[in-house]
Design a protein around this motif. Structure first.
Motif, PDB file in Angstrom:
ATOM      1  N   ARG A  19      44.255   6.013 -80.460  1.00 49.22           N
ATOM      2  CA  ARG A  19      44.029   6.612 -81.781  1.00 49.22           C
ATOM      3  C   ARG A  19      42.547   6.937 -81.984  1.00 49.22           C
ATOM      4  NH1 ARG A  19      46.794   3.151 -84.161  1.00 49.22           N
ATOM      5  NH2 ARG A  19      48.708   4.315 -84.378  1.00 49.22           N
ATOM      6  N   ALA A  20      41.668   6.074 -81.500  1.00 48.14           N
ATOM      7  CA  ALA A  20      40.232   6.237 -81.718  1.00 48.14           C
ATOM      8  C   ALA A  20      39.583   7.248 -80.774  1.00 48.14           C
ATOM      9  CB  ALA A  20      39.536   4.892 -81.578  1.00 48.14           C
ATOM     10  N   THR A  21      40.149   7.450 -79.585  1.00 46.78           N
ATOM     11  CA  THR A  21      39.422   8.225 -78.590  1.00 46.78           C
ATOM     12  C   THR A  21      40.132   9.465 -78.063  1.00 46.78           C
ATOM     13  OG1 THR A  21      40.262   6.849 -76.785  1.00 46.78           O
ATOM     14  CG2 THR A  21      38.167   6.187 -77.784  1.00 46.78           C
ATOM     15  N   TRP A  22      41.435   9.570 -78.215  1.00 46.37           N
ATOM     16  CA  TRP A  22      42.145  10.722 -77.665  1.00 46.37           C
ATOM     17  C   TRP A  22      42.188  11.851 -78.676  1.00 46.37           C
ATOM     18  CZ3 TRP A  22      46.998   9.428 -74.279  1.00 46.37           C
ATOM     19  CH2 TRP A  22      46.645   8.523 -73.279  1.00 46.37           C
ATOM     20  N   SER A  23      42.307  13.065 -78.174  1.00 41.55           N
ATOM     21  CA  SER A  23      42.456  14.226 -79.059  1.00 41.55           C
ATOM     22  C   SER A  23      43.925  14.405 -79.439  1.00 41.55           C
ATOM     23  CB  SER A  23      41.920  15.476 -78.360  1.00 41.55           C
ATOM     24  OG  SER A  23      42.728  15.774 -77.236  1.00 41.55           O
ATOM     25  N   GLY A  24      44.276  15.527 -80.009  1.00 35.57           N
ATOM     26  CA  GLY A  24      45.633  15.792 -80.486  1.00 35.57           C
ATOM     27  C   GLY A  24      46.687  15.872 -79.402  1.00 35.57           C
ATOM     28  N   THR A  25      46.267  16.211 -78.185  1.00 40.19           N
ATOM     29  CA  THR A  25      47.193  16.231 -77.061  1.00 40.19           C
ATOM     30  C   THR A  25      46.561  15.527 -75.876  1.00 40.19           C
ATOM     31  OG1 THR A  25      46.423  18.355 -76.191  1.00 40.19           O
ATOM     32  CG2 THR A  25      48.259  18.413 -77.782  1.00 40.19           C
ATOM     33  N   ALA A  26      47.428  15.111 -74.964  1.00 40.08           N
ATOM     34  CA  ALA A  26      46.963  14.423 -73.760  1.00 40.08           C
ATOM     35  C   ALA A  26      47.612  15.063 -72.542  1.00 40.08           C
ATOM     36  CB  ALA A  26      47.326  12.947 -73.830  1.00 40.08           C
ATOM     37  N   SER A  27      47.038  14.820 -71.407  1.00 39.56           N
ATOM     38  CA  SER A  27      47.652  15.310 -70.171  1.00 39.56           C
ATOM     39  C   SER A  27      48.863  14.445 -69.843  1.00 39.56           C
ATOM     40  CB  SER A  27      46.650  15.248 -69.015  1.00 39.56           C
ATOM     41  OG  SER A  27      46.383  13.897 -68.682  1.00 39.56           O
ATOM     42  N   VAL A  28      49.727  14.982 -69.004  1.00 46.60           N
ATOM     43  CA  VAL A  28      50.892  14.215 -68.567  1.00 46.60           C
ATOM     44  C   VAL A  28      50.425  12.963 -67.812  1.00 46.60           C
ATOM     45  CG1 VAL A  28      52.965  14.257 -67.119  1.00 46.60           C
ATOM     46  CG2 VAL A  28      52.361  16.257 -68.494  1.00 46.60           C
ATOM     47  N   GLU A  29      49.357  13.080 -67.054  1.00 48.86           N
ATOM     48  CA  GLU A  29      48.838  11.945 -66.298  1.00 48.86           C
ATOM     49  C   GLU A  29      48.360  10.826 -67.223  1.00 48.86           C
ATOM     50  OE1 GLU A  29      47.940  15.118 -65.748  1.00 48.86           O
ATOM     51  OE2 GLU A  29      48.432  15.538 -63.664  1.00 48.86           O
ATOM     52  N   GLU A  30      47.643  11.186 -68.294  1.00 44.93           N
ATOM     53  CA  GLU A  30      47.175  10.171 -69.254  1.00 44.93           C
ATOM     54  C   GLU A  30      48.356   9.490 -69.933  1.00 44.93           C
ATOM     55  OE1 GLU A  30      42.965  12.004 -70.848  1.00 44.93           O
ATOM     56  OE2 GLU A  30      44.834  12.948 -71.512  1.00 44.93           O
ATOM     57  N   ALA A  31      49.332  10.281 -70.365  1.00 49.49           N
ATOM     58  CA  ALA A  31      50.513   9.704 -71.019  1.00 49.49           C
ATOM     59  C   ALA A  31      51.289   8.822 -70.057  1.00 49.49           C
ATOM     60  CB  ALA A  31      51.400  10.822 -71.562  1.00 49.49           C
ATOM     61  N   ALA A  32      51.373   9.235 -68.807  1.00 51.65           N
ATOM     62  CA  ALA A  32      52.065   8.432 -67.798  1.00 51.65           C
ATOM     63  C   ALA A  32      51.413   7.062 -67.677  1.00 51.65           C
ATOM     64  CB  ALA A  32      52.041   9.150 -66.451  1.00 51.65           C
ATOM     65  N   GLN A  33      50.086   7.022 -67.636  1.00 51.82           N
ATOM     66  CA  GLN A  33      49.370   5.746 -67.544  1.00 51.82           C
ATOM     67  C   GLN A  33      49.613   4.891 -68.772  1.00 51.82           C
ATOM     68  OE1 GLN A  33      45.379   7.164 -66.802  1.00 51.82           O
ATOM     69  NE2 GLN A  33      45.578   6.751 -64.612  1.00 51.82           N
ATOM     70  N   ALA A  34      49.661   5.494 -69.944  1.00 49.25           N
ATOM     71  CA  ALA A  34      49.899   4.750 -71.173  1.00 49.25           C
ATOM     72  C   ALA A  34      51.282   4.101 -71.156  1.00 49.25           C
ATOM     73  CB  ALA A  34      49.759   5.667 -72.392  1.00 49.25           C
ATOM     74  N   PHE A  35      52.264   4.763 -70.543  1.00 49.20           N
ATOM     75  CA  PHE A  35      53.620   4.223 -70.456  1.00 49.20           C
ATOM     76  C   PHE A  35      53.836   3.373 -69.212  1.00 49.20           C
ATOM     77  CE2 PHE A  35      54.821   7.914 -73.241  1.00 49.20           C
ATOM     78  CZ  PHE A  35      55.243   7.139 -74.304  1.00 49.20           C
ATOM     79  N   GLY A  36      52.863   3.360 -68.313  1.00 50.03           N
ATOM     80  CA  GLY A  36      53.023   2.599 -67.081  1.00 50.03           C
ATOM     81  C   GLY A  36      53.925   3.299 -66.072  1.00 50.03           C
ATOM     82  N   LEU A  37      53.968   4.631 -66.138  1.00 46.90           N
ATOM     83  CA  LEU A  37      54.785   5.419 -65.224  1.00 46.90           C
ATOM     84  C   LEU A  37      53.910   6.096 -64.186  1.00 46.90           C
ATOM     85  CD1 LEU A  37      56.990   7.259 -67.890  1.00 46.90           C
ATOM     86  CD2 LEU A  37      57.669   5.322 -66.461  1.00 46.90           C
ATOM     87  N   SER A  38      54.518   6.460 -63.069  1.00 48.52           N
ATOM     88  CA  SER A  38      53.768   7.213 -62.070  1.00 48.52           C
ATOM     89  C   SER A  38      53.671   8.672 -62.510  1.00 48.52           C
ATOM     90  CB  SER A  38      54.465   7.141 -60.711  1.00 48.52           C
ATOM     91  OG  SER A  38      55.664   7.899 -60.727  1.00 48.52           O
ATOM     92  N   THR A  66      49.816  13.511 -78.845  1.00 47.31           N
ATOM     93  CA  THR A  66      49.293  12.150 -78.969  1.00 47.31           C
ATOM     94  C   THR A  66      49.952  11.377 -80.103  1.00 47.31           C
ATOM     95  OG1 THR A  66      47.179  12.880 -78.051  1.00 47.31           O
ATOM     96  CG2 THR A  66      47.175  10.791 -79.222  1.00 47.31           C
ATOM     97  N   ALA A  67      50.187  12.005 -81.248  1.00 45.46           N
ATOM     98  CA  ALA A  67      50.825  11.311 -82.373  1.00 45.46           C
ATOM     99  C   ALA A  67      52.221  10.831 -81.985  1.00 45.46           C
ATOM    100  CB  ALA A  67      50.895  12.226 -83.596  1.00 45.46           C
ATOM    101  N   SER A  68      52.948  11.632 -81.243  1.00 42.89           N
ATOM    102  CA  SER A  68      54.280  11.247 -80.780  1.00 42.89           C
ATOM    103  C   SER A  68      54.187  10.089 -79.792  1.00 42.89           C
ATOM    104  CB  SER A  68      54.976  12.442 -80.128  1.00 42.89           C
ATOM    105  OG  SER A  68      56.229  12.083 -79.613  1.00 42.89           O
ATOM    106  N   LEU A  69      53.233  10.159 -78.878  1.00 43.15           N
ATOM    107  CA  LEU A  69      53.020   9.087 -77.919  1.00 43.15           C
ATOM    108  C   LEU A  69      52.737   7.773 -78.640  1.00 43.15           C
ATOM    109  CD1 LEU A  69      51.298   9.125 -74.591  1.00 43.15           C
ATOM    110  CD2 LEU A  69      50.301   7.637 -76.296  1.00 43.15           C
ATOM    111  N   LEU A  70      51.902   7.807 -79.663  1.00 44.86           N
ATOM    112  CA  LEU A  70      51.582   6.601 -80.432  1.00 44.86           C
ATOM    113  C   LEU A  70      52.817   6.045 -81.133  1.00 44.86           C
ATOM    114  CD1 LEU A  70      48.140   7.667 -81.896  1.00 44.86           C
ATOM    115  CD2 LEU A  70      48.558   5.741 -80.345  1.00 44.86           C
ATOM    116  N   ARG A  71      53.618   6.917 -81.737  1.00 46.69           N
ATOM    117  CA  ARG A  71      54.843   6.450 -82.405  1.00 46.69           C
ATOM    118  C   ARG A  71      55.786   5.775 -81.421  1.00 46.69           C
ATOM    119  NH1 ARG A  71      54.086  11.324 -85.362  1.00 46.69           N
ATOM    120  NH2 ARG A  71      55.474  12.448 -83.948  1.00 46.69           N
TER     121      ARG A  71
END
Length: 91
Positions: A19-38, A66-71
């Motif tokens: 929430r503090a550091t990401w912009s409105g969208t993220a790359s698939v790679e960043e989201a994958a890391q947040a979920f612990g996926l390859s 990013t908002a969806s990822l956070l939810r």
């Protein structure tokens, strides 16, 4: 006992840090890391329309909302790219 590196990575993908550091969208790679996926599993889920949060396709680029990822991280409930037909004016 977890290593310091894994603790740092967990903090890097905590909802508060995102929430503090990401912009409105993220790359698939960043989201994958947040979920612990390859990376490859994440792109496979995106391709099948099964990635657990909202996906935007902008030209050839694929971005994660990013908002969806956070939810999803906070609730554990996926948000797929679906059309809400409850308010549709189409016949």
């Amino acid at each position: 006992m977890p290593s310091q590196n894994s603790a740092t990575q967990h903090g890097q993908f905590s909802p508060a840090h995102i929430r503090a550091t990401w912009s409105g969208t993220a790359s698939v790679e960043e989201a994958a890391q947040a979920f612990g996926l390859s990376r490859s599993k994440s792109y496979d889920l995106v391709r099948r329309g099964e990635f657990p949060c909202r996906v935007l396709r902008i030209g050839r680029a694929t971005r994660i909302v990013t908002a969806s990822l956070l939810r999803v991280l906070e609730s554990g409930e996926p948000e797929y790219n679906t059309v809400d037909t409850r308010h549709s004016t189409l016949p």
